[in-house]
Design a protein around this motif. Structure first.
Motif, short mmCIF file in Angstrom:
data_model
loop_
_atom_site.label_atom_id
_atom_site.label_comp_id
_atom_site.label_asym_id
_atom_site.label_seq_id
_atom_site.Cartn_x
_atom_site.Cartn_y
_atom_site.Cartn_z
N TYR A 203 99.43 75.44 7.73
CA TYR A 203 100.84 75.54 8.08
C TYR A 203 101.65 74.65 7.16
CZ TYR A 203 98.85 77.55 12.26
OH TYR A 203 98.13 78.33 13.13
N GLY B 216 105.56 73.05 6.81
CA GLY B 216 106.85 72.83 7.46
C GLY B 216 107.81 72.21 6.47
N ASP C 32 97.41 71.90 11.72
CA ASP C 32 97.75 71.93 13.14
C ASP C 32 99.26 71.94 13.31
OD1 ASP C 32 97.55 71.54 15.97
OD2 ASP C 32 97.76 69.38 15.67
N THR C 33 99.79 72.92 14.04
CA THR C 33 101.24 73.02 14.22
C THR C 33 101.79 71.86 15.05
OG1 THR C 33 100.98 74.46 16.15
CG2 THR C 33 101.32 75.53 14.02
N LEU D 267 102.25 69.00 12.66
CA LEU D 267 103.34 69.36 11.76
C LEU D 267 104.69 69.14 12.44
CD1 LEU D 267 103.78 70.74 8.94
CD2 LEU D 267 103.97 72.85 10.20
N THR D 268 104.84 69.62 13.65
CA THR D 268 106.09 69.47 14.40
C THR D 268 106.39 68.01 14.67
OG1 THR D 268 105.76 71.63 15.41
CG2 THR D 268 107.31 70.15 16.50
N LEU E 22 109.04 76.77 9.47
CA LEU E 22 107.60 76.66 9.60
C LEU E 22 106.98 77.95 9.05
CD1 LEU E 22 107.31 75.27 13.22
CD2 LEU E 22 107.23 73.97 11.09
N SER F 271 103.12 79.92 8.03
CA SER F 271 101.66 79.89 8.13
C SER F 271 101.10 80.69 6.96
CB SER F 271 101.20 80.49 9.46
OG SER F 271 101.36 81.89 9.46
#
Length: 97
Positions: free
Chosen positions: A2, A4, A62-63, A66-67, A92, A94
């Motif tokens: 992912y 971002g 891992d989202t 990332l967030t 975001l 992927s």
């Protein structure tokens, strides 16, 4: 995988030259890079004294992570007293995009 990104549009305080602008922008870019291990650069409004666009990019598997990193970057920039945060654009992506 992912990816971002954040794009910050900032209004600088009492800045009268590009040299003064650099003295405000450089510490922000350096702190983001040092604290959060992100890729970061001034990406827009480079010839305008009181405006700056800063771009941040993060890669993670891992989202959630990332967030979290993007949230912390956004809070750090918003808390800086020498700049006014006008807008933030978050994206975001992927590897399936």
């Amino acid at each position: 995988m992912y990816v971002g990104t954040l794009s910050f549009d900032l209004l600088l305080g009492d800045v009268r030259s590009l040299k003064e602008k650099r003295s405000v922008v450089r510490p922000i870019v350096a702190e983001l890079h040092r604290k959060f291990a992100v890729s970061v650069a001034e990406v827009g409004d480079q010839d305008v004294h009181r405006r700056v666009e800063i771009g941040v990019a993060v890669v993670s598997g891992d989202t959630g992570h990332l967030t979290d990193v993007l949230d912390r970057c956004e809070r750090m920039v918003a808390a800086r007293p020498e700049v006014e945060l006008l807008s933030v654009r978050r994206r975001l992506h992927s590897d399936e995009d």
